[in-house]
Design a protein around this motif. Structure first.
Motif, PDB file in Angstrom:
ATOM      1  N   ALA A  40       0.842  -1.206   0.000  1.00  0.00           N
ATOM      2  CA  ALA A  40       0.000   0.000   0.000  1.00  0.00           C
ATOM      3  C   ALA A  40       0.876   1.254   0.000  1.00  0.00           C
ATOM      4  CB  ALA A  40      -0.930  -0.007   1.205  1.00  0.00           C
ATOM      5  N   HIS A  41       1.956   1.234   0.762  1.00  0.00           N
ATOM      6  CA  HIS A  41       2.913   2.346   0.793  1.00  0.00           C
ATOM      7  C   HIS A  41       3.478   2.600  -0.604  1.00  0.00           C
ATOM      8  CE1 HIS A  41       6.716   4.453   1.611  1.00  0.00           C
ATOM      9  NE2 HIS A  41       7.308   3.459   0.965  1.00  0.00           N
ATOM     10  N   CYS A  42       3.932   1.542  -1.250  1.00  0.00           N
ATOM     11  CA  CYS A  42       4.503   1.679  -2.598  1.00  0.00           C
ATOM     12  C   CYS A  42       3.446   2.152  -3.594  1.00  0.00           C
ATOM     13  CB  CYS A  42       5.111   0.349  -3.053  1.00  0.00           C
ATOM     14  SG  CYS A  42       6.611  -0.097  -2.169  1.00  0.00           S
ATOM     15  N   ASN A  43       2.251   1.617  -3.507  1.00  0.00           N
ATOM     16  CA  ASN A  43       1.185   2.018  -4.427  1.00  0.00           C
ATOM     17  C   ASN A  43       0.861   3.493  -4.287  1.00  0.00           C
ATOM     18  OD1 ASN A  43       1.013  -0.555  -5.471  1.00  0.00           O
ATOM     19  ND2 ASN A  43      -0.644  -1.171  -4.114  1.00  0.00           N
ATOM     20  N   ALA A  80       2.872   5.820  -3.128  1.00  0.00           N
ATOM     21  CA  ALA A  80       4.033   6.568  -3.640  1.00  0.00           C
ATOM     22  C   ALA A  80       4.039   6.591  -5.167  1.00  0.00           C
ATOM     23  CB  ALA A  80       5.329   5.955  -3.105  1.00  0.00           C
ATOM     24  N   HIS A  81       3.785   5.449  -5.798  1.00  0.00           N
ATOM     25  CA  HIS A  81       3.791   5.388  -7.266  1.00  0.00           C
ATOM     26  C   HIS A  81       2.691   6.259  -7.863  1.00  0.00           C
ATOM     27  CE1 HIS A  81       6.914   2.455  -7.399  1.00  0.00           C
ATOM     28  NE2 HIS A  81       6.208   1.544  -6.771  1.00  0.00           N
ATOM     29  N   GLN A  82       1.519   6.236  -7.271  1.00  0.00           N
ATOM     30  CA  GLN A  82       0.433   7.084  -7.765  1.00  0.00           C
ATOM     31  C   GLN A  82       0.829   8.549  -7.687  1.00  0.00           C
ATOM     32  OE1 GLN A  82      -2.677   5.650  -5.209  1.00  0.00           O
ATOM     33  NE2 GLN A  82      -3.325   4.073  -6.650  1.00  0.00           N
ATOM     34  N   SER A  83       1.474   8.918  -6.610  1.00  0.00           N
ATOM     35  CA  SER A  83       1.914  10.301  -6.422  1.00  0.00           C
ATOM     36  C   SER A  83       2.978  10.678  -7.455  1.00  0.00           C
ATOM     37  CB  SER A  83       2.461  10.473  -5.003  1.00  0.00           C
ATOM     38  OG  SER A  83       2.915  11.770  -4.803  1.00  0.00           O
ATOM     39  N   ILE A  84       3.922   9.794  -7.684  1.00  0.00           N
ATOM     40  CA  ILE A  84       4.996  10.045  -8.643  1.00  0.00           C
ATOM     41  C   ILE A  84       4.439  10.203 -10.051  1.00  0.00           C
ATOM     42  CG2 ILE A  84       6.994   8.979  -9.798  1.00  0.00           C
ATOM     43  CD1 ILE A  84       7.598   7.677  -6.982  1.00  0.00           C
ATOM     44  N   PHE A  91       3.234   8.893   3.389  1.00  0.00           N
ATOM     45  CA  PHE A  91       3.252   7.561   2.792  1.00  0.00           C
ATOM     46  C   PHE A  91       3.371   6.453   3.840  1.00  0.00           C
ATOM     47  CE2 PHE A  91       5.190  10.174  -0.718  1.00  0.00           C
ATOM     48  CZ  PHE A  91       4.042  10.198  -1.496  1.00  0.00           C
ATOM     49  N   ASP A  92       3.297   6.813   5.112  1.00  0.00           N
ATOM     50  CA  ASP A  92       3.388   5.833   6.189  1.00  0.00           C
ATOM     51  C   ASP A  92       2.072   5.073   6.286  1.00  0.00           C
ATOM     52  OD1 ASP A  92       3.796   4.336   8.466  1.00  0.00           O
ATOM     53  OD2 ASP A  92       4.130   6.047   9.787  1.00  0.00           O
ATOM     54  N   MET A  93       2.109   3.783   6.057  1.00  0.00           N
ATOM     55  CA  MET A  93       0.900   2.950   6.054  1.00  0.00           C
ATOM     56  C   MET A  93       0.818   2.040   7.274  1.00  0.00           C
ATOM     57  SD  MET A  93      -0.957   3.537   3.357  1.00  0.00           S
ATOM     58  CE  MET A  93      -0.663   5.257   3.649  1.00  0.00           C
ATOM     59  N   LYS A 144       3.322   0.377 -15.522  1.00  0.00           N
ATOM     60  CA  LYS A 144       3.120   1.622 -16.272  1.00  0.00           C
ATOM     61  C   LYS A 144       4.422   2.349 -16.589  1.00  0.00           C
ATOM     62  CE  LYS A 144      -1.486   2.803 -14.589  1.00  0.00           C
ATOM     63  NZ  LYS A 144      -2.292   3.864 -13.955  1.00  0.00           N
ATOM     64  N   TYR A 145       5.443   2.169 -15.769  1.00  0.00           N
ATOM     65  CA  TYR A 145       6.663   2.955 -15.930  1.00  0.00           C
ATOM     66  C   TYR A 145       7.381   2.738 -17.264  1.00  0.00           C
ATOM     67  CZ  TYR A 145       6.440   4.693 -11.159  1.00  0.00           C
ATOM     68  OH  TYR A 145       6.058   5.333 -10.007  1.00  0.00           O
ATOM     69  N   ALA A 146       7.448   1.526 -17.740  1.00  0.00           N
ATOM     70  CA  ALA A 146       8.154   1.254 -19.000  1.00  0.00           C
ATOM     71  C   ALA A 146       7.354   1.703 -20.218  1.00  0.00           C
ATOM     72  CB  ALA A 146       8.499  -0.224 -19.108  1.00  0.00           C
ATOM     73  N   LYS A 147       6.099   2.115 -20.007  1.00  0.00           N
ATOM     74  CA  LYS A 147       5.232   2.491 -21.127  1.00  0.00           C
ATOM     75  C   LYS A 147       4.794   3.953 -21.070  1.00  0.00           C
ATOM     76  CE  LYS A 147       3.481  -2.190 -20.966  1.00  0.00           C
ATOM     77  NZ  LYS A 147       2.485  -3.012 -20.349  1.00  0.00           N
ATOM     78  N   LEU A 148       5.455   4.746 -20.259  1.00  0.00           N
ATOM     79  CA  LEU A 148       5.056   6.150 -20.113  1.00  0.00           C
ATOM     80  C   LEU A 148       5.186   6.901 -21.432  1.00  0.00           C
ATOM     81  CD1 LEU A 148       6.688   7.252 -16.740  1.00  0.00           C
ATOM     82  CD2 LEU A 148       4.280   6.811 -17.196  1.00  0.00           C
ATOM     83  N   ASP A 149       4.238   7.782 -21.685  1.00  0.00           N
ATOM     84  CA  ASP A 149       4.331   8.625 -22.879  1.00  0.00           C
ATOM     85  C   ASP A 149       4.706  10.063 -22.517  1.00  0.00           C
ATOM     86  OD1 ASP A 149       1.958   9.301 -21.677  1.00  0.00           O
ATOM     87  OD2 ASP A 149       0.711   8.984 -23.438  1.00  0.00           O
ATOM     88  N   GLN A 150       5.017  10.286 -21.245  1.00  0.00           N
ATOM     89  CA  GLN A 150       5.475  11.605 -20.824  1.00  0.00           C
ATOM     90  C   GLN A 150       6.726  11.438 -19.955  1.00  0.00           C
ATOM     91  OE1 GLN A 150       3.045  10.090 -19.006  1.00  0.00           O
ATOM     92  NE2 GLN A 150       3.262  10.690 -16.885  1.00  0.00           N
TER      93      GLN A 150
END
Length: 150
Positions: free
Chosen positions: A39-42, A44-48, A86-88, A110-116
């Motif tokens: 959940a912490h990583c998710n 963080a990734h959504q925020s990034i 981000f503390d879960m 999603k990271y390897a397929k980013l279009d931005q």
């Protein structure tokens, strides 16, 4: 630079490692359960992935911290602390493990397929370039997978 999450091989490695994670696995360090870590990583990734372009660089101290963590260190240290938002710890029930795990695999893919290009502001490092975000996300994922012996 080192591994980057923008490389499809790195994404596949992370997904393969997280696939081995179980809800009852104990962390080798830190306080989070496997579910809380996901959940912490998710979060963080959504925020990034949604972060707007950085409006400021962060100053000298953040620049030095960024150099150290992104360019000189090979992996994040075991006791590294992230921003409090981000503390879960004690905020995610173990019953959500499979949901969080599935979400993790989806988001990391999603990271390897980013279009931005990512160019957001990191609370500890200041403004990060797209390449620096790639290294940071890889190291963050690796740090938490190592935390659970993966």
């Amino acid at each position: 630079m080192n591994k980057s999450i923008f490389d499809q091989n790195a994404v596949e490695e992370v997904i393969s490692r997280v696939a081995k994670l179980n809800a009852t696995d104990n962390a080798k360090w830190g306080r989070m359960t496997a579910t809380e870590m996901l959940a912490h990583c998710n979060l963080a990734h959504q925020s990034i992935l949604k972060a707007p372009k950085a409006e400021k660089d962060g100053g000298f101290k953040k620049w030095v911290t960024k150099l150290y963590f992104i360019y000189w260190m090979k992996e994040f240290p075991k006791g590294a602390k992230g921003p409090g938002r981000f503390d879960m710890k004690d905020k995610v029930d173990i019953s959500l493990f499979e949901e969080e795990k599935s979400k993790y695999k989806h988001i990391i893919g999603k990271y390897a397929k980013l279009d931005q290009k990512l160019s957001g502001y990191h609370p500890r490092f200041g403004a990060l370039s797209h390449k620096e975000w790639g290294v940071f996300v890889w190291r963050h994922a690796d740090h938490h997978l190592r935390q659970f012996g993966l």
